[in-house]
Design an enzyme around this catalytic site. Structure first.
Site, PDB file in Angstrom:
ATOM      1  N   ARG A   1      78.352  46.542 -77.617  1.00 32.42           N
ATOM      2  CA  ARG A   1      78.718  45.077 -77.928  1.00 32.42           C
ATOM      3  C   ARG A   1      79.170  44.370 -76.690  1.00 32.42           C
ATOM      4  O   ARG A   1      80.319  44.236 -76.590  1.00 32.42           O
ATOM      5  CB  ARG A   1      79.619  44.956 -79.056  1.00 32.42           C
ATOM      6  CG  ARG A   1      79.666  43.631 -79.772  1.00 32.42           C
ATOM      7  CD  ARG A   1      80.738  43.682 -81.046  1.00 32.42           C
ATOM      8  NE  ARG A   1      80.635  42.747 -81.571  1.00 32.42           N
ATOM      9  CZ  ARG A   1      79.954  42.216 -82.747  1.00 32.42           C
ATOM     10  NH1 ARG A   1      79.371  43.217 -83.146  1.00 32.42           N
ATOM     11  NH2 ARG A   1      79.951  41.125 -83.306  1.00 32.42           N
TER      12      ARG A   1
ATOM     13  N   ARG B   1      80.036  41.016 -74.966  1.00 32.01           N
ATOM     14  CA  ARG B   1      80.609  39.731 -75.236  1.00 32.01           C
ATOM     15  C   ARG B   1      81.027  38.899 -73.943  1.00 32.01           C
ATOM     16  O   ARG B   1      81.786  39.559 -73.235  1.00 32.01           O
ATOM     17  CB  ARG B   1      81.590  39.773 -76.464  1.00 32.01           C
ATOM     18  CG  ARG B   1      81.307  39.994 -77.626  1.00 32.01           C
ATOM     19  CD  ARG B   1      80.333  39.029 -78.190  1.00 32.01           C
ATOM     20  NE  ARG B   1      79.710  39.116 -79.579  1.00 32.01           N
ATOM     21  CZ  ARG B   1      78.278  39.738 -79.819  1.00 32.01           C
ATOM     22  NH1 ARG B   1      77.666  40.280 -78.842  1.00 32.01           N
ATOM     23  NH2 ARG B   1      78.170  39.693 -81.139  1.00 32.01           N
TER      24      ARG B   1
ATOM     25  N   GLU C   1      85.545  33.252 -76.580  1.00 31.23           N
ATOM     26  CA  GLU C   1      85.011  34.308 -76.907  1.00 31.23           C
ATOM     27  C   GLU C   1      83.429  34.205 -77.409  1.00 31.23           C
ATOM     28  O   GLU C   1      83.168  33.111 -78.090  1.00 31.23           O
ATOM     29  CB  GLU C   1      85.527  35.560 -77.688  1.00 31.23           C
ATOM     30  CG  GLU C   1      84.857  36.721 -77.960  1.00 31.23           C
ATOM     31  CD  GLU C   1      83.849  36.849 -78.947  1.00 31.23           C
ATOM     32  OE1 GLU C   1      83.186  37.902 -79.152  1.00 31.23           O
ATOM     33  OE2 GLU C   1      83.858  35.894 -80.145  1.00 31.23           O
TER      34      GLU C   1
ATOM     35  N   CYS D   1      78.652  31.513 -82.442  1.00 30.20           N
ATOM     36  CA  CYS D   1      77.516  31.948 -81.391  1.00 30.20           C
ATOM     37  C   CYS D   1      76.169  31.536 -81.597  1.00 30.20           C
ATOM     38  O   CYS D   1      75.349  31.855 -80.949  1.00 30.20           O
ATOM     39  CB  CYS D   1      77.827  33.618 -80.808  1.00 30.20           C
ATOM     40  SG  CYS D   1      77.690  34.387 -82.415  1.00 30.20           S
TER      41      CYS D   1
END
Ligand SMILES: C[S@@+](CC[C@H](N)C(=O)[O-])C[C@H]1O[C@@H](n2cnc3c(N)ncnc32)[C@H](O)[C@@H]1O
Length: 421
Positions: free
Chosen positions: A232, A234, A188, A141
């Site tokens: 978190r 995502r 992801e 990422c």
């Protein structure tokens, strides 16, 4: 499958366990273990299965015609957080790619190495990847995350797709999907992928998956705090080779978020003793977290001064003190540096502490059976890069029926084509 002979398995087990621990597992005296190890008496064949349990390496799955177990590949595997989600749905990993040797060490200890494991995926020929039903990829990422972008900007480097290394990894995923045509995929990434470059980056990704590769694509941002006490967010992108009635409405996201105390070491005498951790993170005799996790006076002063400077300037930066009823900020891969985003309050008279790597594992939803064979620095980096595992488990749960339907219908897929022709 671990075809190793009992003596070989015993040697593997001894790399992780004492003679006493092995003796307890196999119901023998430690002296007997020593005699086997030295070759003074031969290892009984039956020893193999007991040691395999210890090494957490079950028999390799057999693919009988008619069975519908899901075969998946685990790309940019890290320490296998996404993998665990799919294994929980009866999936079997048939190929892994991860180029970081420390992550590989953790991965192999926890999952074994029963299938091909390759490093860099970029030069790897897609046609050499085993056939699979689902492709999993938590592709890096860095080019898309705010931190990654600002760091790269500050270095005067391009970011996102313009970045010639990391940013193009999505196209490696696309190349493999184009060649192998799995029934489904799960990708992801950080939430910021959606807004990077004013949405252009995500548009290119969607265009590639939908229009070039012709998959039925669904995406959604999921916050890990439904499952663990960590905020978190995502983005999860799932795609199916055939049109399905997949719906995010099937997700079961618990309403009540667990609180930090559920993952902290317990100082009331109920902290479990994990033979693989011993007292590395928690001193079971004294019932205290190892003192090395408490910030040094110097670091604590520095963090306070830094936060004050930014507060005075009207910025929101600073450390994140957390209490037993807190939900933490996002654990980052840089947590090992100063741990400032999540500092556990230890009372007014004591300086705060970092989470231990075992607590980080719990914050990511990993079970206590997960082994941490690397240094604290590497462990923090690995968990900070990973996923809130129960989120993956839940997404795998709602994907699985659609994949099973496709497996049962025996659809063979359309002709392969080149993405970039
Ligand atoms: C965001 S992390 C994914 C973590 C993973 N989902 C987990 O649960 O641990 C991305 C991973 O991709 C790996 N990686 C980056 N570039 C790679 C490449 N070219 N080939 C193989 N692995 C790579 C990194 O080492 C890192 O572990």
């Amino acid at each position: 499958m671990n075809n190793a002979q009992p003596l070989e398995l015993l040697k593997q087990a001894r790399a992780q366990f004492s003679q006493r621990e092995i003796a307890e597992q196999v119901g023998k005296n430690p002296k007997t273990i020593r005699r086997w190890e030295k070759g003074e008496t031969p290892c009984p064949v039956m020893l193999g299965s007991a040691l395999r349990v210890m090494l957490r390496e079950p028999e390799a799955p057999r693919y009988e015609p008619g069975t519908n177990r899901i075969r998946f590949v685990d790309l940019f595997a890290g320490i296998g957080g996404i993998r665990m989600g799919f294994e929980a749905q009866g999936g079997d990993c048939v190929f892994t790619s991860e180029w970081n040797n420390f992550s590989k060490k953790t991965y192999v200890l926890n999952f074994g190495e029963r299938h091909p494991f390759v490093g860099d995926i970029m030069p790897f020929p897609a046609e050499d990847i085993p056939d699979h039903d689902v492709l999993l990829a938590g592709f890096p990422c860095q080019p898309f995350s705010i931190a990654g972008v600002s760091k790269k900007n500050s270095l005067g480097r391009p970011h996102g797709f313009e970045c010639t290394t990391q940013g193009t990894l999505f196209f490696d995923v696309a190349r493999i999907i184009a060649t192998k045509r799995p029934k489904a995929f799960l990708l992801e990434n950080v939430k910021n992928l959606l807004s990077h470059d004013k949405g252009n980056t995500f548009e290119v990704i969607l265009h590639t998956l939908r229009n070039e590769l012709k998959y039925d694509v669904h995406y959604r941002v999921i916050d890990g705090q439904h499952f663990t006490p960590q905020h978190r967010e995502r983005i999860i992108i799932v795609g199916f080779r055939e049109k399905t009635d997949f719906s995010w409405n099937d997700l079961r996201l618990p309403e009540k978020a667990p609180r930090l105390e559920s993952i902290l070491h317990k100082t009331d005498g109920t902290e479990p003793f994990l033979p693989w951790d011993q007292d590395r993170f928690f001193d079971h005799d004294k019932k205290i977290i190892q003192p090395k996790y408490t910030l040094t006076p110097r670091l604590w002063s520095y963090l306070q001064a830094y936060a004050e400077k930014h507060r005075a300037a009207g910025n929101g930066f600073g450390f994140g003190l957390v209490y037993p009823d807190s939900v933490t900020r996002t654990l980052s891969a840089r947590y090992y540096k100063d741990g400032s985003e999540i500092l556990v309050w230890q009372g007014d008279k004591k300086r705060p502490r970092r989470l231990t790597p075992r607590e980080c594992a719990r914050l990511m939803g990993f079970p206590d059976s997960f082994r941490i064979p690397v240094s604290d620095t590497q462990a923090y980096r690995q968990f900070g890069n990973s996923v809130v595992m129960p989120v993956m488990k839940e997404v795998a749960r709602i994907m699985a029926p659609h994949v099973h339907t496709m497996i049962e219908e025996g659809r063979t897929g359309v002709a392969q084509f080149s993405l970039f022709a």
